[in-house]
Design a protein around this motif. Structure first.
Motif, PDB file in Angstrom:
ATOM      1  N   LEU B 318       6.441  -8.882  -9.095  1.00 35.19           N
ATOM      2  CA  LEU B 318       5.642  -9.406  -8.114  1.00 35.19           C
ATOM      3  C   LEU B 318       6.208 -10.727  -7.582  1.00 35.19           C
ATOM      4  N   TYR B 319       6.727 -11.442  -8.601  1.00 40.05           N
ATOM      5  CA  TYR B 319       7.522 -12.681  -8.052  1.00 40.05           C
ATOM      6  C   TYR B 319       8.748 -12.594  -7.349  1.00 40.05           C
ATOM      7  N   MET B 320       9.492 -11.430  -7.581  1.00 37.39           N
ATOM      8  CA  MET B 320      10.771 -11.293  -6.894  1.00 37.39           C
ATOM      9  C   MET B 320      10.382 -10.544  -5.693  1.00 37.39           C
ATOM     10  N   THR B 321       9.704  -9.729  -5.511  1.00 38.08           N
ATOM     11  CA  THR B 321       9.455  -8.499  -4.325  1.00 38.08           C
ATOM     12  C   THR B 321       8.382  -8.952  -3.763  1.00 38.08           C
ATOM     13  N   GLY B 322       7.115  -9.730  -4.143  1.00 37.19           N
ATOM     14  CA  GLY B 322       6.127  -9.853  -3.324  1.00 37.19           C
ATOM     15  C   GLY B 322       5.011  -8.818  -3.284  1.00 37.19           C
ATOM     16  N   THR B 323       5.296  -7.952  -4.303  1.00 40.95           N
ATOM     17  CA  THR B 323       4.185  -7.033  -4.382  1.00 40.95           C
ATOM     18  C   THR B 323       4.066  -6.266  -5.654  1.00 40.95           C
ATOM     19  N   CYS B 324       3.149  -5.582  -5.959  1.00 38.34           N
ATOM     20  CA  CYS B 324       2.946  -4.842  -7.552  1.00 38.34           C
ATOM     21  C   CYS B 324       2.553  -3.593  -7.181  1.00 38.34           C
ATOM     22  N   LYS B 325       2.329  -3.134  -5.692  1.00 38.91           N
ATOM     23  CA  LYS B 325       1.720  -1.894  -5.668  1.00 38.91           C
ATOM     24  C   LYS B 325       2.808  -0.936  -5.673  1.00 38.91           C
ATOM     25  N   LEU B 326       2.557   0.195  -6.368  1.00 36.02           N
ATOM     26  CA  LEU B 326       3.636   1.200  -6.771  1.00 36.02           C
ATOM     27  C   LEU B 326       3.754   1.977  -5.604  1.00 36.02           C
ATOM     28  N   ASN B 327       2.975   2.146  -4.476  1.00 37.36           N
ATOM     29  CA  ASN B 327       3.424   2.911  -3.414  1.00 37.36           C
ATOM     30  C   ASN B 327       4.199   2.121  -2.545  1.00 37.36           C
ATOM     31  N   GLU B 328       4.548   0.726  -2.887  1.00 38.20           N
ATOM     32  CA  GLU B 328       5.475   0.106  -1.961  1.00 38.20           C
ATOM     33  C   GLU B 328       6.954  -0.092  -2.844  1.00 38.20           C
ATOM     34  N   LEU B 329       6.943   0.283  -3.977  1.00 37.34           N
ATOM     35  CA  LEU B 329       8.145  -0.017  -4.654  1.00 37.34           C
ATOM     36  C   LEU B 329       8.725   1.402  -5.129  1.00 37.34           C
ATOM     37  N   GLY B 330       9.831   1.356  -6.241  1.00 34.33           N
ATOM     38  CA  GLY B 330      10.267   2.310  -6.457  1.00 34.33           C
ATOM     39  C   GLY B 330      11.872   2.182  -6.660  1.00 34.33           C
ATOM     40  N   GLY B 331      12.723   2.941  -7.388  1.00 40.42           N
ATOM     41  CA  GLY B 331      14.086   2.693  -7.688  1.00 40.42           C
ATOM     42  C   GLY B 331      14.802   1.318  -7.883  1.00 40.42           C
ATOM     43  N   LEU B 332      13.814   0.470  -8.510  1.00 39.53           N
ATOM     44  CA  LEU B 332      14.219  -0.884  -8.671  1.00 39.53           C
ATOM     45  C   LEU B 332      15.124  -1.017 -10.050  1.00 39.53           C
ATOM     46  N   TYR B 333      15.401   0.153 -10.672  1.00 39.35           N
ATOM     47  CA  TYR B 333      16.176  -0.045 -11.757  1.00 39.35           C
ATOM     48  C   TYR B 333      17.724  -0.558 -11.392  1.00 39.35           C
ATOM     49  N   LYS B 334      18.093  -0.386 -10.403  1.00 40.84           N
ATOM     50  CA  LYS B 334      19.493  -0.660  -9.969  1.00 40.84           C
ATOM     51  C   LYS B 334      19.337  -2.270  -9.577  1.00 40.84           C
ATOM     52  N   LYS B 335      18.286  -2.755  -9.297  1.00 42.85           N
ATOM     53  CA  LYS B 335      18.210  -4.128  -8.675  1.00 42.85           C
ATOM     54  C   LYS B 335      17.629  -4.965  -9.823  1.00 42.85           C
ATOM     55  N   MET B 336      16.871  -4.613 -10.833  1.00 43.87           N
ATOM     56  CA  MET B 336      16.233  -5.406 -11.739  1.00 43.87           C
ATOM     57  C   MET B 336      16.525  -4.776 -13.172  1.00 43.87           C
TER      58      MET B 336
END
Lengths: 82, 592
Positions: B318-336
């Protein structure tokens, strides 16, 4: 670690088969190769009991939750906004 | 105090008072020093009763140190260090102060020996923690905070009513000891309601997902640890063996999972998981055997760490991307990648995966339940543990870290591992989770009762792995039903939210309407008749009384007319007339 994840992601069929084989082996090991005297109930001695418990339980939880959600629990995000 | 005894909560309270004066390079070391000092003080507490204060007729006990309070004070003060480390880049002093006062309230409740002190710290917890919601400063924060405060105030009033009634029933007993669960009376139930509101037991649970999902990033890390687990402590202290808690806890464990499955917000899913996990502890308290109470304490200990870890992980997203909603995230293992790995450890711990903390704590409660022949409760908890794996081990990791990348390009650009202090806090919590799972004596030696328990039996391992395997297969088979959707889930808070809205509606529509009606009626009926009556009296006065008596009113009026005409003249005439009249007056006064 990222390369490891990518390795598995590039081979989805292989990954799925590996997981299923692992789960199957654990189920067989848990049903036939260990001491079942710790079981509390007789039905726990049925082969693959806990695997089926997980399968049916997981399906029930997902489907019942979704069903309840569809009945009206899940609603639009601005529901409470004036 | 009969002899000097330093209450650990006092360090946090004084530290909070000094913090605003700490500027520049000493601020961050000071931020860490205060919770570390608190932790050291907790470690150095000797068993016994300390801090006894005579207040009017009552003997107030601030420091009861025994096995039960020691383990809870230990984990609370440890979590305070981890939470403060995580929150170290928060610039607002007030947020740290609120968090520390909140922990101070929790430590005060854990160490108290009577209901008056308990109530004091109980309210401190509620009033300090609400600021952690307000500091989010989101569009919903203010309203959510007030709802949170409202529920906790009502819970506090139940507690107050309960112990005051108990005070009268027992002829002046305020001590906080087991309430006698075999002969419950009204006072017992009132106190119980006060406690289970904080433990988020249905139907009093809605405040938890409401507040935790709306709290600030660091605030949620604190909130997820203290309120419910302090409630578990007071339940374990006062209500061990209260049978009604077994079904309530089992319902709670499943209720949380069901809502977690249909939830979209990552932090809200873990809030529902908290409800579910606290359900295990409530069942343990309800069973009340030594093994069960040990299980509840061990699970509370483990839960504080992995739940903190999960809220830190999702909070980082939430702090880094500004959201915690699953339908607005995904694939973040590469970035975090680091956040992913650490959060995964939290997920495996909560799911009770072997070698992680949940495995060695959760199973104690289930074993205690099955050993006491509470079969359906035991099976409900086993089902819930499958569900927990579904949520924390599969749903959240899959849709945040893997899955389809639904991030907007701007969000994807922003995503990265969080600042070092947040990673360090997560790292400590993750190491603790694995350590507890691998080296069981560390946790088991702290438990209140000496009970032999071995989690790593072949049977228990196979049972856990099979359930996890089964639910894992089902997740991938039924994944389309788990797909996150941009929805919120209605819950029992609907009733009081709508009741509030209904009250407002009744107030603004019906009472406002009545008020307007009365006003209009008054205007047409009251005011009109009043005017008519007064016109009549005016006429009567003028024509009848004045005409009959002496005509004074007419004379005054005609004089007024003359004066008016005189005043209408230019100012020099007025001054001239006034001066002439004054001069004439003086002459008359002198010569006559």
């Amino acid at each position: 670690m990222i390369s490891l994840i990518e390795f598995f992601r590039e081979r989805p069929k292989f990954t799925a088969m590996a997981c299923l084989t692992l789960i199957g082996l654990i189920a067989l090991w848990g049903s036939f190769m260990i001491d079942l005297s710790h079981a509390h109930l007789k039905m726990e001695k049925i082969p693959l009991f806990w695997t089926f418990f997980g399968l049916i339980g997981g399906a029930l939880l997902i489907l019942v939750s979704r069903f309840l959600g569809r009945l009206g629990i899940m609603t639009r995000e601005d529901y409470y906004d004036e | 105090m009969n002899n000097f005894w330093l209450h650990p909560a006092l360090i946090l309270i004084i530290g909070g008072l000094i913090l605003p004066f700490m500027k520049g390079p000493i601020r961050k070391p000071f931020l860490l020093m205060v919770p570390v000092l608190t932790f050291v003080t907790v470690l150095s507490m000797s068993k016994g009763v300390h801090g006894v204060v005579q207040f009017i007729d009552w003997q107030l006990i601030f420091g009861r140190v025994d096995n039960l309070s020691q383990i809870f004070a230990y984990i609370m003060s440890l979590m305070c260090i981890i939470g403060t480390l995580f929150a170290m880049n928060v610039e607002e002093d007030a947020q740290h102060i609120a968090a520390w006062y909140y922990v101070a309230g929790s430590l005060g409740v854990i160490l108290c020996g009577d209901y008056v002190v308990l109530f004091l710290f109980w309210e401190l917890m509620a009033f300090a923690s609400v600021f952690l919601v307000w500091f989010r400063r989101g569009p919903q924060s203010l309203a959510t905070g007030y709802r949170y405060l409202l529920i906790h105030t009502i819970g506090g009033l139940f507690l107050l009513a309960g112990f005051v009634l108990r005070y009268y029933n027992t002829g002046g007993d305020l001590s906080f000891v087991p309430v006698g669960v075999d002969t419950p009376n009204l006072a017992t139930y009132l106190i119980l309601i006060g406690f289970i509101v904080n433990a988020a037991v249905p139907p009093f649970h809605s405040w938890l997902p409401d507040a935790y999902a709306e709290a600030s990033v660091a605030g949620a890390v604190f909130m997820c640890a203290f309120t419910t687990k302090t409630a578990i402590y007071v339940l374990a202290r006062g209500f061990a063996g209260m049978e009604i808690l077994i079904p309530l806890g089992a319902i709670m464990a499943l209720y949380g999972v069901v809502y977690g499955v249909i939830e979209n917000d990552g932090r809200r899913i873990f809030a529902w998981d908290t409800v579910s996990q606290v359900g295990y502890m409530v069942v343990g308290v309800g069973i009340g055997t030594n093994l069960a109470i040990n299980g509840s304490c061990a699970h509370a200990f483990a839960h504080i760490l992995y739940n903190g870890l999960l809220f830190m992980g999702t909070g980082s997203v939430l702090y880094m991307t500004g959201t915690c909603k699953l339908n607005e995230l995904g694939g973040l293992y590469k970035k975090m990648p680091r956040t992913f790995l650490l959060t995964l450890i939290g997920g495996l711990s909560i799911a009770g995966f072997p070698l992680f903390s949940g495995f060695v704590s959760k199973s104690m409660i289930i074993s205690a339940g099955l050993a006491e022949h509470h079969y359906w409760a035991g099976f409900a908890l086993l089902l819930a543990s499958g569900g927990t794996f579904l949520l924390a081990g599969l749903k959240v990791p899959y849709y945040i870290w893997f899955g389809k990348n639904n991030c907007s390009s701007e969000r994807w650009e922003k995503a990265a591992d969080p600042p070092w202090n947040m990673q360090a806090a997560m790292g400590i919590a993750a190491v603790m989770c694995a350590f507890i799972g691998c080296y069981t004596p560390y946790l088991y030696n702290m438990l209140p009762f000496p009970v032999e328990y071995h989690p790593y039996t072949a049977y228990h391992l196979s049972e856990t792995l099979q359930i996890i395997g089964g639910t894992g297969i089902m997740f991938f088979v039924l994944k389309r039903f788990m797909e996150p959707t941009p929805t919120i889930s209605l819950d029992l808070d609907w009733f009081y939210r709508m009741a509030g809205r209904g009250f407002f509606w009744v107030d603004s529509r019906i009472f406002q309407f009545i008020d307007t009606c009365v006003g209009e009626i008054y205007r047409y009926v009251g005011l009109y008749s009043l005017m008519t009556i007064s016109r009549f009296w005016s006429w009567f006065d003028w024509h009848a009384i004045d005409g009959v008596v002496d005509g004074t009113a007419r004379s005054v009026r005609s004089l007024g007319g003359v004066v008016r005409r005189a005043q209408a003249a230019n100012i020099q005439y007025s001054i001239f007339i006034a001066a002439s009249v004054a001069a004439a007056g003086v002459l008359i006064f002198v010569f006559v």
